[in-house]
Design an enzyme around this catalytic site. Structure first.
Site, PDB file in Angstrom:
ATOM      1  N   PRO A  19       1.047  -1.374   0.111  1.00  0.00           N
ATOM      2  CA  PRO A  19      -0.180   0.028  -0.008  1.00  0.00           C
ATOM      3  C   PRO A  19       0.789   1.308   0.022  1.00  0.00           C
ATOM      4  CG  PRO A  19      -0.036  -1.055   2.291  1.00  0.00           C
ATOM      5  CD  PRO A  19       0.556  -1.894   1.202  1.00  0.00           C
ATOM      6  N   ASP A  42       3.992   1.499 -11.550  1.00  0.00           N
ATOM      7  CA  ASP A  42       2.588   2.524 -11.668  1.00  0.00           C
ATOM      8  C   ASP A  42       2.822   3.837 -10.812  1.00  0.00           C
ATOM      9  OD1 ASP A  42       1.122   0.457 -12.932  1.00  0.00           O
ATOM     10  OD2 ASP A  42       0.214  -0.390 -11.207  1.00  0.00           O
ATOM     11  N   LYS A  62      -1.075   5.093 -14.329  1.00  0.00           N
ATOM     12  CA  LYS A  62      -2.586   5.369 -14.664  1.00  0.00           C
ATOM     13  C   LYS A  62      -3.234   6.137 -13.724  1.00  0.00           C
ATOM     14  CE  LYS A  62      -3.524   1.104 -17.904  1.00  0.00           C
ATOM     15  NZ  LYS A  62      -3.785   1.971 -18.999  1.00  0.00           N
ATOM     16  N   GLY A  93       1.397  -1.051  -7.430  1.00  0.00           N
ATOM     17  CA  GLY A  93       0.615  -0.871  -5.959  1.00  0.00           C
ATOM     18  C   GLY A  93       0.062  -1.764  -5.518  1.00  0.00           C
ATOM     19  N   GLY A  94      -0.130  -1.933  -4.224  1.00  0.00           N
ATOM     20  CA  GLY A  94      -1.111  -2.962  -3.459  1.00  0.00           C
ATOM     21  C   GLY A  94      -0.494  -4.463  -3.846  1.00  0.00           C
ATOM     22  N   ASP A  95      -1.460  -5.169  -4.359  1.00  0.00           N
ATOM     23  CA  ASP A  95      -1.503  -6.565  -4.768  1.00  0.00           C
ATOM     24  C   ASP A  95      -1.535  -6.379  -6.180  1.00  0.00           C
ATOM     25  OD1 ASP A  95      -1.301  -9.457  -4.636  1.00  0.00           O
ATOM     26  OD2 ASP A  95      -2.968  -9.423  -5.578  1.00  0.00           O
ATOM     27  N   ILE A  98      -5.128  -7.448  -7.858  1.00  0.00           N
ATOM     28  CA  ILE A  98      -6.320  -6.561  -7.703  1.00  0.00           C
ATOM     29  C   ILE A  98      -6.393  -5.484  -8.168  1.00  0.00           C
ATOM     30  CG2 ILE A  98      -7.742  -5.853  -5.559  1.00  0.00           C
ATOM     31  CD1 ILE A  98      -6.520  -7.903  -3.742  1.00  0.00           C
ATOM     32  N   THR A 123      -2.661  -5.849  -0.125  1.00  0.00           N
ATOM     33  CA  THR A 123      -3.512  -5.140  -0.819  1.00  0.00           C
ATOM     34  C   THR A 123      -3.910  -3.931   0.382  1.00  0.00           C
ATOM     35  OG1 THR A 123      -5.306  -4.829  -2.000  1.00  0.00           O
ATOM     36  CG2 THR A 123      -5.682  -6.236   0.013  1.00  0.00           C
ATOM     37  N   MET A 175     -10.711   3.145  -5.907  1.00  0.00           N
ATOM     38  CA  MET A 175     -11.087   3.934  -6.831  1.00  0.00           C
ATOM     39  C   MET A 175     -12.439   4.542  -6.635  1.00  0.00           C
ATOM     40  SD  MET A 175      -8.704   2.341  -9.865  1.00  0.00           S
ATOM     41  CE  MET A 175      -9.462   0.686  -9.264  1.00  0.00           C
TER      42      MET A 175
END
Length: 259
Positions: A19, A42, A62, A93-95, A98, A123, A175
């Site tokens: 995260p 990312d 993105k 980022g995160g997992d 996902i 995540t 998001m």
């Protein structure tokens, strides 16, 4: 998860960066960053994590409803660098599995005959729940957890609103900041109680982390005060006991605002 090489090209490792906090990076992710010739990352991957990389860094970020690198261009970057024999890390980022468009990138690699593997990451939903002192599942409250997105390629994303509106449901909404009024309206239209708790965790695990406690009825107004990426924890409120431990909040850089 490993796969045998299909050709003599380089290899790609999909890595979940977690995260944001560098302490939540896995040891496998750390080693991959140290060994990679190229890291394609990312926009949400923080500078402390990127600083661990010894190879060339390429930003392929993105942004929802904003400037983005087209997926076709990202696929071409990954395939192009791996095709030269480079060891490539695709850092998400995160997992990485996902909401990371992992399958599209794997399909591009398989079409090019390039070896790939996956190193999952922590995540944001798990980190956000830990930040508010809650579990994502609890006996007698919810037997499942939904991880949903606030928007997709077509705009605001439709979900099983009737199911989510049932009492006791818990969902992590990624998001969803710009879609907050849409989410609020759909849930209330399907019978969700306006007093259902919703906690927004902005910049989870980072020094500027902020926790904003709201309800479904105040969600859209509350979301307007956020400027960074946030996870919405629908059905969860910050644990009351955490409010009695301000020294822990101060030590972790955590700020809590109740709306």
């Amino acid at each position: 998860m490993s796969h045998q090489p299909l050709t003599h090209n380089g290899a790609v490792t999909f890595v979940g960066a977690g995260p944001g906090c560098v302490d939540m990076l896995t040891m496998g992710a750390f080693r991959a960053l140290q060994e990679a010739d190229v890291v394609i990352h990312d926009r949400l991957v923080g500078p402390e994590i990127l600083a661990l990389a010894k190879g060339t860094l390429i930003d392929a970020g993105k942004e929802g409803f904003g400037p983005s690198t087209p997926q076709s261009a990202i696929n071409a970057l990954i395939v192009g660098h791996a095709g030269t024999g480079a060891r490539v890390v695709r850092l998400k980022g995160g997992d990485c599995g996902i909401f990371g468009r992992l399958d599209e990138e794997i399909e591009a690699l398989e079409a090019a005959g390039i070896q790939w593997s996956i190193l999952p990451g922590l995540t944001s939903a798990a980190a956000a729940a830990a930040a508010i002192g809650q579990s994502l599942t609890k006996r007698g409250r919810n037997r499942g957890l939904r991880i949903v997105t606030g928007h997709d390629m077509d705009g605001f994303a439709d979900q099983d609103w009737k199911g989510l509106a049932r009492s006791g449901e818990v969902a992590a909404i990624y998001m969803g900041k710009k879609a907050s009024r849409f989410i609020q309206g759909r849930l209330m239209m399907h019978g969700a109680d306006a007093n259902t708790p919703v906690t927004l965790v902005e910049n989870a695990t980072r020094p500027d982390q902020r926790i904003v406690a709201a309800t479904l009825g105040t969600l859209s107004d509350t979301a307007t005060c956020l400027t960074g990426p946030a996870v919405m924890l629908y059905g969860l409120a910050p644990r009351a006991a955490a409010q009695a431990l301000p020294e822990l909040h101060e030590a972790s850089g955590l700020k809590e605002v109740t709306a």
